[in-house]
Design a protein around this motif. Sequence first.
Motif, short mmCIF file in Angstrom:
data_model
loop_
_atom_site.label_atom_id
_atom_site.label_comp_id
_atom_site.label_asym_id
_atom_site.label_seq_id
_atom_site.Cartn_x
_atom_site.Cartn_y
_atom_site.Cartn_z
N LYS A 21 0.82 -1.21 0.00
CA LYS A 21 0.00 0.00 0.00
C LYS A 21 0.86 1.26 0.00
CE LYS A 21 -3.89 -2.26 2.18
NZ LYS A 21 -4.66 -2.42 3.41
N VAL A 22 1.96 1.24 0.74
CA VAL A 22 2.87 2.39 0.72
C VAL A 22 3.42 2.58 -0.69
CG1 VAL A 22 5.07 3.34 1.57
CG2 VAL A 22 3.51 2.21 3.17
N GLN A 61 3.90 6.12 -4.80
CA GLN A 61 4.54 5.60 -6.01
C GLN A 61 5.37 6.65 -6.74
OE1 GLN A 61 1.65 4.39 -9.02
NE2 GLN A 61 0.12 5.71 -8.05
N HIS A 62 4.91 7.88 -6.79
CA HIS A 62 5.67 8.93 -7.48
C HIS A 62 6.87 9.38 -6.65
CE1 HIS A 62 2.70 9.04 -10.60
NE2 HIS A 62 1.74 9.24 -9.71
N TYR A 66 14.08 6.90 -4.20
CA TYR A 66 13.99 5.91 -3.14
C TYR A 66 13.65 4.55 -3.73
CZ TYR A 66 14.23 9.65 0.27
OH TYR A 66 14.65 10.71 1.02
N GLU A 67 14.15 3.51 -3.10
CA GLU A 67 13.95 2.16 -3.59
C GLU A 67 12.72 1.53 -2.94
OE1 GLU A 67 16.48 -1.96 -3.71
OE2 GLU A 67 17.57 -0.06 -3.87
N LYS A 68 11.88 0.96 -3.76
CA LYS A 68 10.71 0.24 -3.25
C LYS A 68 11.12 -1.11 -2.71
CE LYS A 68 7.08 1.92 -6.35
NZ LYS A 68 6.08 1.50 -7.35
N ILE A 69 10.43 -1.51 -1.65
CA ILE A 69 10.53 -2.88 -1.16
C ILE A 69 9.47 -3.67 -1.91
CG2 ILE A 69 10.27 -4.40 0.83
CD1 ILE A 69 10.99 -1.98 2.60
#
Length: 190
Positions: A172-173, A178-179, A186-189
């Motif tokens: 959800k984060v 997302q933008h 920043y890197e998504k988990i």
Amino acid sequence: MVISDKFEFVYIDVPKTGSISFERIFKEKFFAKTVSPKNSNLTKHCREIPSYAQNYRKIISVRNPYDRLKSLYSFHLQRQTKIDHEYTVDDFLNKIINEVEEYQKNGFLMYLSINDYLLPFDLHDTDYIIHLENAEEQINNLEFVDTPVVFPWRNKSEKKSVNMLNFETIKKVNIWAQHDFKQFGYEKIT
């Protein structure tokens, strides 16, 4: 928002990105002053740059979306008069995702993603984007800083938030911010 006429910069203070620490430094070291929104008694998080400062350098601060969410959640819980101990970070995130339009309409903007908060601005017109995680180094690299600045920030909520995010919350984060991940590196988990 704080403005330094002497050093000709505007700091646009995004909520929960170390803005109190940034403001303190800019006021103490660079003669900045707080600018309030027109027709409001609010002094924090103004998003209207006065016409005389339109050509000043623009500075914003950003923060890892996962850490920012944890900080927003802690902030929210601290200010509740009735704390429901079953109110999880996932419940909180669902609320801010589902009520984003309501927040925008009512001017309660702190729960927006950084990108959404900054929509009134052209990010290509931003001169400096300071990542909270590297704030001291990045502040000291600003072209107008001639003596080292110590950044006083520390994450007060860090100890409380260990293991706060589960897989579903992380997904959800990733949608909510997302933008932010793309825009600010920043890197998504996943």
